[in-house]
Design a protein around this motif. Structure first.
Motif, PDB file in Angstrom:
ATOM      1  N   ASP A 200      -7.845  11.177   2.938  1.00 50.55           N
ATOM      2  CA  ASP A 200      -7.678   9.832   3.487  1.00 50.55           C
ATOM      3  C   ASP A 200      -8.024   8.805   2.415  1.00 50.55           C
ATOM      4  OD1 ASP A 200      -6.899  10.732   5.939  1.00 50.55           O
ATOM      5  OD2 ASP A 200      -8.792  10.323   6.952  1.00 50.55           O
ATOM      6  N   VAL A 201      -7.129   7.879   2.204  1.00 51.05           N
ATOM      7  CA  VAL A 201      -7.319   6.834   1.193  1.00 51.05           C
ATOM      8  C   VAL A 201      -7.084   5.475   1.852  1.00 51.05           C
ATOM      9  CG1 VAL A 201      -6.525   5.881  -1.008  1.00 51.05           C
ATOM     10  CG2 VAL A 201      -6.588   8.370  -0.672  1.00 51.05           C
ATOM     11  N   ILE A 202      -8.049   4.586   1.731  1.00 54.37           N
ATOM     12  CA  ILE A 202      -7.923   3.250   2.321  1.00 54.37           C
ATOM     13  C   ILE A 202      -6.934   2.433   1.492  1.00 54.37           C
ATOM     14  CG2 ILE A 202      -9.140   1.115   2.902  1.00 54.37           C
ATOM     15  CD1 ILE A 202     -11.655   2.870   3.326  1.00 54.37           C
ATOM     16  N   GLY A 203      -5.903   1.890   2.175  1.00 58.77           N
ATOM     17  CA  GLY A 203      -4.826   1.221   1.457  1.00 58.77           C
ATOM     18  C   GLY A 203      -4.648  -0.243   1.799  1.00 58.77           C
ATOM     19  N   PHE A 204      -5.275  -0.717   2.861  1.00 60.66           N
ATOM     20  CA  PHE A 204      -5.158  -2.131   3.242  1.00 60.66           C
ATOM     21  C   PHE A 204      -6.346  -2.500   4.111  1.00 60.66           C
ATOM     22  CE2 PHE A 204      -3.838  -5.262   6.506  1.00 60.66           C
ATOM     23  CZ  PHE A 204      -3.536  -6.343   5.679  1.00 60.66           C
ATOM     24  N   VAL A 205      -6.872  -3.714   3.896  1.00 52.88           N
ATOM     25  CA  VAL A 205      -8.005  -4.203   4.682  1.00 52.88           C
ATOM     26  C   VAL A 205      -7.716  -5.638   5.093  1.00 52.88           C
ATOM     27  CG1 VAL A 205     -10.487  -4.695   4.700  1.00 52.88           C
ATOM     28  CG2 VAL A 205      -9.615  -2.734   3.392  1.00 52.88           C
ATOM     29  N   SER A 206      -7.902  -5.929   6.365  1.00 49.44           N
ATOM     30  CA  SER A 206      -7.806  -7.296   6.868  1.00 49.44           C
ATOM     31  C   SER A 206      -9.196  -7.761   7.293  1.00 49.44           C
ATOM     32  CB  SER A 206      -6.853  -7.381   8.059  1.00 49.44           C
ATOM     33  OG  SER A 206      -6.947  -8.652   8.690  1.00 49.44           O
ATOM     34  N   VAL A 207      -9.590  -8.927   6.809  1.00 47.08           N
ATOM     35  CA  VAL A 207     -10.889  -9.507   7.163  1.00 47.08           C
ATOM     36  C   VAL A 207     -10.632 -10.798   7.924  1.00 47.08           C
ATOM     37  CG1 VAL A 207     -13.089 -10.376   6.313  1.00 47.08           C
ATOM     38  CG2 VAL A 207     -11.942  -8.491   5.106  1.00 47.08           C
TER      39      VAL A 207
ATOM     40  N   ALA B 160       0.832  -1.201   0.000  1.00 46.45           N
ATOM     41  CA  ALA B 160       0.000   0.000   0.000  1.00 46.45           C
ATOM     42  C   ALA B 160       0.867   1.253   0.000  1.00 46.45           C
ATOM     43  CB  ALA B 160      -0.928  -0.009   1.210  1.00 46.45           C
ATOM     44  N   PHE B 161       1.864   1.295   0.860  1.00 44.98           N
ATOM     45  CA  PHE B 161       2.751   2.456   0.909  1.00 44.98           C
ATOM     46  C   PHE B 161       3.510   2.617  -0.398  1.00 44.98           C
ATOM     47  CE2 PHE B 161       2.400   2.423   5.609  1.00 44.98           C
ATOM     48  CZ  PHE B 161       2.341   3.783   5.845  1.00 44.98           C
ATOM     49  N   GLU B 162       4.003   1.526  -0.945  1.00 41.85           N
ATOM     50  CA  GLU B 162       4.773   1.580  -2.188  1.00 41.85           C
ATOM     51  C   GLU B 162       3.941   2.162  -3.326  1.00 41.85           C
ATOM     52  OE1 GLU B 162       7.696  -1.636  -4.164  1.00 41.85           O
ATOM     53  OE2 GLU B 162       5.575  -2.220  -4.222  1.00 41.85           O
ATOM     54  N   PHE B 163       2.727   1.673  -3.473  1.00 41.76           N
ATOM     55  CA  PHE B 163       1.842   2.144  -4.528  1.00 41.76           C
ATOM     56  C   PHE B 163       1.451   3.598  -4.301  1.00 41.76           C
ATOM     57  CE2 PHE B 163      -2.530   1.306  -6.701  1.00 41.76           C
ATOM     58  CZ  PHE B 163      -2.109   2.004  -7.816  1.00 41.76           C
ATOM     59  N   ALA B 164       1.051   3.918  -3.062  1.00 44.29           N
ATOM     60  CA  ALA B 164       0.600   5.275  -2.755  1.00 44.29           C
ATOM     61  C   ALA B 164       1.727   6.289  -2.920  1.00 44.29           C
ATOM     62  CB  ALA B 164       0.048   5.335  -1.336  1.00 44.29           C
ATOM     63  N   ALA B 165       2.953   5.919  -2.547  1.00 41.66           N
ATOM     64  CA  ALA B 165       4.080   6.833  -2.692  1.00 41.66           C
ATOM     65  C   ALA B 165       4.363   7.128  -4.161  1.00 41.66           C
ATOM     66  CB  ALA B 165       5.320   6.242  -2.022  1.00 41.66           C
ATOM     67  N   ALA B 166       4.236   6.119  -5.016  1.00 41.71           N
ATOM     68  CA  ALA B 166       4.510   6.296  -6.437  1.00 41.71           C
ATOM     69  C   ALA B 166       3.438   7.139  -7.123  1.00 41.71           C
ATOM     70  CB  ALA B 166       4.612   4.931  -7.119  1.00 41.71           C
ATOM     71  N   GLU B 167       2.194   7.066  -6.626  1.00 44.14           N
ATOM     72  CA  GLU B 167       1.072   7.753  -7.279  1.00 44.14           C
ATOM     73  C   GLU B 167       0.450   8.815  -6.377  1.00 44.14           C
ATOM     74  OE1 GLU B 167       0.254   7.160 -10.395  1.00 44.14           O
ATOM     75  OE2 GLU B 167       1.656   5.487 -10.648  1.00 44.14           O
ATOM     76  N   ARG B 168       1.193   9.279  -5.393  1.00 44.05           N
ATOM     77  CA  ARG B 168       0.621  10.122  -4.343  1.00 44.05           C
ATOM     78  C   ARG B 168      -0.063  11.377  -4.892  1.00 44.05           C
ATOM     79  NH1 ARG B 168       3.634  11.873   1.311  1.00 44.05           N
ATOM     80  NH2 ARG B 168       1.764  12.768   2.310  1.00 44.05           N
ATOM     81  N   GLU B 169       0.605  12.111  -5.736  1.00 47.00           N
ATOM     82  CA  GLU B 169       0.028  13.357  -6.233  1.00 47.00           C
ATOM     83  C   GLU B 169      -1.140  13.099  -7.171  1.00 47.00           C
ATOM     84  OE1 GLU B 169       2.916  15.943  -7.899  1.00 47.00           O
ATOM     85  OE2 GLU B 169       4.153  16.032  -6.082  1.00 47.00           O
ATOM     86  N   ARG B 170      -1.001  12.116  -8.036  1.00 42.68           N
ATOM     87  CA  ARG B 170      -2.046  11.864  -9.031  1.00 42.68           C
ATOM     88  C   ARG B 170      -3.304  11.283  -8.398  1.00 42.68           C
ATOM     89  NH1 ARG B 170       0.101   9.149 -14.375  1.00 42.68           N
ATOM     90  NH2 ARG B 170      -1.731  10.245 -15.165  1.00 42.68           N
ATOM     91  N   LEU B 171      -3.132  10.518  -7.326  1.00 43.40           N
ATOM     92  CA  LEU B 171      -4.285   9.926  -6.646  1.00 43.40           C
ATOM     93  C   LEU B 171      -4.784  10.791  -5.491  1.00 43.40           C
ATOM     94  CD1 LEU B 171      -3.270   6.144  -6.514  1.00 43.40           C
ATOM     95  CD2 LEU B 171      -4.827   7.266  -8.122  1.00 43.40           C
ATOM     96  N   GLY B 172      -4.041  11.831  -5.160  1.00 42.22           N
ATOM     97  CA  GLY B 172      -4.468  12.720  -4.081  1.00 42.22           C
ATOM     98  C   GLY B 172      -4.415  12.085  -2.709  1.00 42.22           C
ATOM     99  N   VAL B 173      -3.377  11.285  -2.470  1.00 45.17           N
ATOM    100  CA  VAL B 173      -3.255  10.599  -1.183  1.00 45.17           C
ATOM    101  C   VAL B 173      -2.641  11.544  -0.148  1.00 45.17           C
ATOM    102  CG1 VAL B 173      -2.304   8.617   0.046  1.00 45.17           C
ATOM    103  CG2 VAL B 173      -2.932   8.398  -2.371  1.00 45.17           C
ATOM    104  N   GLY B 174      -3.422  11.892   0.855  1.00 47.95           N
ATOM    105  CA  GLY B 174      -2.892  12.682   1.959  1.00 47.95           C
ATOM    106  C   GLY B 174      -2.452  11.796   3.107  1.00 47.95           C
ATOM    107  N   ARG B 175      -3.239  10.753   3.357  1.00 47.72           N
ATOM    108  CA  ARG B 175      -2.947   9.817   4.444  1.00 47.72           C
ATOM    109  C   ARG B 175      -3.544   8.458   4.086  1.00 47.72           C
ATOM    110  NH1 ARG B 175      -5.299  11.042  10.429  1.00 47.72           N
ATOM    111  NH2 ARG B 175      -7.236  11.001   9.215  1.00 47.72           N
ATOM    112  N   LEU B 176      -2.795   7.416   4.368  1.00 48.15           N
ATOM    113  CA  LEU B 176      -3.289   6.066   4.151  1.00 48.15           C
ATOM    114  C   LEU B 176      -4.070   5.590   5.369  1.00 48.15           C
ATOM    115  CD1 LEU B 176      -0.286   4.274   2.401  1.00 48.15           C
ATOM    116  CD2 LEU B 176      -2.555   4.689   1.425  1.00 48.15           C
ATOM    117  N   VAL B 177      -5.114   4.836   5.122  1.00 49.07           N
ATOM    118  CA  VAL B 177      -5.956   4.287   6.190  1.00 49.07           C
ATOM    119  C   VAL B 177      -5.936   2.764   6.083  1.00 49.07           C
ATOM    120  CG1 VAL B 177      -8.278   4.171   7.168  1.00 49.07           C
ATOM    121  CG2 VAL B 177      -7.428   6.327   6.177  1.00 49.07           C
TER     122      VAL B 177
END
Length: 300
Positions: free
Chosen positions: A173-180, A59-76
């Motif tokens: 806030d962008v959801i980046g990982f979910v555990s079920v 999640a961090f790897e993907f969000a860091a690479a696309e942070r500006e284009r996806l508008g990621v301020g914080r991962l959830v």
């Protein structure tokens, strides 16, 4: 942590998963444990609760690479089925380390009934494996007090609490990982309603961990596997897809958790369009055979 390492089941798992791996990889693990950064340690399965660590890192790897284009301020990061809270606190610790590594803040939210599992609906809830009253939290007050400032635990029936998650989040806030980890088919159905909330923002490719899909008595006719299949059948552009070839890409290939990782794919997201990627440099391939002068034919 030391107490956990003394448990026989942990040593049985280490024996099954690590002793059959190449000696060189196990020796390299010692060096990585002593000198590697958090990402390298995750690569070598040295961070406790390896599937959580892997999913968070992706999640961090993907969000860091696309942070500006996806508008990621914080991962959830979200955990369904907190129980005693060991998994939730693990997410807090691992995400804190990864936040420092990637320079990106994170928030952790857990959902639990607070009263253990409810009565099973029917055979689809695997009543031969799980029953009402299982997994009652030992000390919910102590767990609440142990959570860091960026973590929050929501108690109550998931069917009633999951729909209000958007009120807990902020713009960016962008959801980046979910555990079920709720065992039942019926409870998993409730968890997956998370993906139907149009007010929530997800990474277009979000790692999802399903805890109860890898025992030999789990079947596609009950439990989390049935819920996954029903979700995919009822959604045209939102899908849960098992991570492809993950075992071949990992250094240690005997880990049980490799079959428990999925992607949530929002196929209606602009990330899955040509226009989103149109500006990237085009891939070019070289041909090592061009320009070579061969003095003999293959097989001569």
């Amino acid at each position: 942590m030391l107490k956990k390492l003394l448990e026989p089941r942990i040593w049985r798992r280490i024996y099954r998963e690590r002793m059959g791996e190449p000696v060189l990889y196990n020796l390299a693990s010692v060096f990585v444990l002593l000198f590697g950064n958090v990402v390298r340690k995750i690569d070598y399965d040295l961070v406790p609760r390896q599937p959580y660590a892997f999913g968070l890192q992706k999640a961090f790897e993907f969000a860091a690479a696309e942070r500006e284009r996806l508008g990621v301020g914080r991962l959830v990061f979200i955990e369904f089925g907190v129980a005693s809270g060991a998994g939730l606190l693990n997410i807090c610790r691992v995400s804190e380390a990864l936040s420092r590594h990637y320079g990106m803040p994170a928030r952790v939210i857990g959902f639990d009934t607070g009263a253990g599992m409810p009565p099973p609906v029917d055979y689809r809830d695997h009543p031969e494996k799980y029953l009402d009253g299982d997994f009652v939290p030992h000390n919910s007050d102590a767990l609440q007090q142990s959570l860091p400032g960026n973590a929050h635990l929501i108690y109550g029936p998931i069917a009633e609490t999951v729909g209000s998650l958007d009120t807990q989040l902020e713009p960016g806030d962008v959801i980046g990982f979910v555990s079920v980890d709720v065992d039942y088919w019926s409870s998993t159905i409730d968890c997956l309603k998370l993906f139907d909330n149009e007010k929530l923002v997800f990474l277009p490719r979000t790692p999802v961990y399903f805890d109860d899909v890898n025992n030999i008595d789990h079947s596609i006719f009950a439990g989390e596997l049935l819920a996954i299949n029903e979700f995919n059948e009822s959604h045209d552009r939102a899908k849960l897809s098992k991570m492809n070839q993950i075992r071949n890409w990992r250094i240690f290939k005997n880990a049980l958790w490799l079959d428990q990782l999925y992607w949530y794919l929002d196929l209606s997201h602009r990330y899955f369009t040509r226009d989103y990627h149109a500006d990237r440099a085009r891939t070019k391939l070289s041909n090592p055979y061009l320009g070579m002068k061969s003095e003999h034919h293959v097989g001569d």
